[in-house]
Design a protein around this motif. Structure first.
Motif, PDB file in Angstrom:
ATOM      1  N   CYS A  41      26.648  64.571  15.896  1.00 45.91           N
ATOM      2  CA  CYS A  41      25.650  64.769  14.858  1.00 45.91           C
ATOM      3  C   CYS A  41      26.258  65.745  13.858  1.00 45.91           C
ATOM      4  O   CYS A  41      26.700  66.823  14.239  1.00 45.91           O
ATOM      5  N   GLU A  42      26.300  65.317  12.619  1.00 42.87           N
ATOM      6  CA  GLU A  42      26.898  66.125  11.564  1.00 42.87           C
ATOM      7  C   GLU A  42      26.118  65.955  10.287  1.00 42.87           C
ATOM      8  O   GLU A  42      25.847  64.812   9.881  1.00 42.87           O
ATOM      9  N   LYS A  43      25.743  67.043   9.667  1.00 39.19           N
ATOM     10  CA  LYS A  43      25.009  67.013   8.395  1.00 39.19           C
ATOM     11  C   LYS A  43      23.777  66.118   8.472  1.00 39.19           C
ATOM     12  O   LYS A  43      23.522  65.310   7.589  1.00 39.19           O
ATOM     13  N   LYS A  44      23.047  66.251   9.584  1.00 36.97           N
ATOM     14  CA  LYS A  44      21.801  65.516   9.829  1.00 36.97           C
ATOM     15  C   LYS A  44      21.995  64.009   9.967  1.00 36.97           C
ATOM     16  O   LYS A  44      21.066  63.230   9.799  1.00 36.97           O
ATOM     17  N   ILE A  45      23.229  63.599  10.278  1.00 36.33           N
ATOM     18  CA  ILE A  45      23.517  62.190  10.538  1.00 36.33           C
ATOM     19  C   ILE A  45      23.957  62.058  11.993  1.00 36.33           C
ATOM     20  O   ILE A  45      24.974  62.627  12.399  1.00 36.33           O
ATOM     21  N   LEU A  46      23.166  61.336  12.763  1.00 38.62           N
ATOM     22  CA  LEU A  46      23.455  61.127  14.176  1.00 38.62           C
ATOM     23  C   LEU A  46      24.288  59.862  14.333  1.00 38.62           C
ATOM     24  O   LEU A  46      23.924  58.806  13.817  1.00 38.62           O
ATOM     25  N   THR A  47      25.406  59.976  15.028  1.00 38.62           N
ATOM     26  CA  THR A  47      26.261  58.823  15.291  1.00 38.62           C
ATOM     27  C   THR A  47      26.007  58.340  16.708  1.00 38.62           C
ATOM     28  O   THR A  47      26.130  59.098  17.668  1.00 38.62           O
ATOM     29  N   LEU A  48      25.643  57.072  16.818  1.00 40.89           N
ATOM     30  CA  LEU A  48      25.401  56.439  18.105  1.00 40.89           C
ATOM     31  C   LEU A  48      26.467  55.381  18.354  1.00 40.89           C
ATOM     32  O   LEU A  48      26.855  54.664  17.438  1.00 40.89           O
ATOM     33  N   LYS A  49      26.906  55.294  19.609  1.00 36.58           N
ATOM     34  CA  LYS A  49      27.931  54.323  19.976  1.00 36.58           C
ATOM     35  C   LYS A  49      27.323  53.252  20.868  1.00 36.58           C
ATOM     36  O   LYS A  49      26.618  53.558  21.831  1.00 36.58           O
ATOM     37  N   SER A  50      27.600  52.010  20.508  1.00 37.62           N
ATOM     38  CA  SER A  50      27.195  50.874  21.340  1.00 37.62           C
ATOM     39  C   SER A  50      28.228  49.762  21.175  1.00 37.62           C
ATOM     40  O   SER A  50      28.632  49.456  20.055  1.00 37.62           O
ATOM     41  N   ASP A  51      28.631  49.190  22.292  1.00 35.96           N
ATOM     42  CA  ASP A  51      29.602  48.096  22.236  1.00 35.96           C
ATOM     43  C   ASP A  51      28.933  46.754  21.955  1.00 35.96           C
ATOM     44  O   ASP A  51      29.600  45.776  21.669  1.00 35.96           O
ATOM     45  N   ASN A  52      27.621  46.733  22.017  1.00 38.16           N
ATOM     46  CA  ASN A  52      26.863  45.505  21.851  1.00 38.16           C
ATOM     47  C   ASN A  52      26.388  45.375  20.396  1.00 38.16           C
ATOM     48  O   ASN A  52      25.511  46.113  19.959  1.00 38.16           O
ATOM     49  N   PRO A  53      26.949  44.431  19.623  1.00 41.57           N
ATOM     50  CA  PRO A  53      26.569  44.278  18.216  1.00 41.57           C
ATOM     51  C   PRO A  53      25.087  43.973  18.002  1.00 41.57           C
ATOM     52  O   PRO A  53      24.474  44.484  17.064  1.00 41.57           O
ATOM     53  N   SER A  54      24.506  43.182  18.868  1.00 42.23           N
ATOM     54  CA  SER A  54      23.083  42.870  18.696  1.00 42.23           C
ATOM     55  C   SER A  54      22.216  44.104  18.954  1.00 42.23           C
ATOM     56  O   SER A  54      21.175  44.281  18.317  1.00 42.23           O
ATOM     57  N   MET A  55      22.645  44.968  19.875  1.00 36.40           N
ATOM     58  CA  MET A  55      21.905  46.204  20.125  1.00 36.40           C
ATOM     59  C   MET A  55      22.026  47.146  18.932  1.00 36.40           C
ATOM     60  O   MET A  55      21.048  47.799  18.557  1.00 36.40           O
ATOM     61  N   ARG A  56      23.191  47.229  18.337  1.00 33.96           N
ATOM     62  CA  ARG A  56      23.350  48.067  17.138  1.00 33.96           C
ATOM     63  C   ARG A  56      22.412  47.580  16.041  1.00 33.96           C
ATOM     64  O   ARG A  56      21.771  48.374  15.351  1.00 33.96           O
TER      65      ARG A  56
END
Length: 96
Positions: free
Chosen positions: A50-65
């Motif tokens: 999380c940087e500058k109020k932007i949360l980065t989420l990781k998912s290997d599943n494109p449909s879930m993203r």
């Protein structure tokens, strides 16, 4: 305890020079608490940073993203209401 003593939390919140440290701690707290806030996503997505109020989420599943992108406002609102302040304004997705 004498009145002159302050908690670390109070010092971080009231000392302008420590504002950046407070923001860094807040950002790390969001990443740490993400699985607690969204236990249903535990096996699907991981909070990376999380940087500058932007949360980065990781998912290997494109449909879930894609699904999470549609739920972005709901996720942001839940995180901000949990902390009773605006900690996140946006979510970014990654597969790396």
């Amino acid at each position: 305890m004498p009145d002159s003593f302050k908690s670390i939390k109070e010092i971080l919140e009231t000392t302008p020079e420590l504002k950046n440290i407070k923001l860094l701690l807040d950002d790390n707290e969001v990443v740490k608490d993400f699985q607690k806030l969204f236990p249903e996503l535990k096996s699907i997505v991981k909070a990376v940073k999380c940087e500058k109020k932007i949360l980065t989420l990781k998912s290997d599943n494109p449909s879930m993203r894609n699904e999470l992108k549609f739920r972005e406002k709901e996720i942001v609102d839940k995180i901000n209401s949990f902390y009773n302040q605006e900690r996140i304004t946006r979510i970014k997705f990654s597969n790396k």
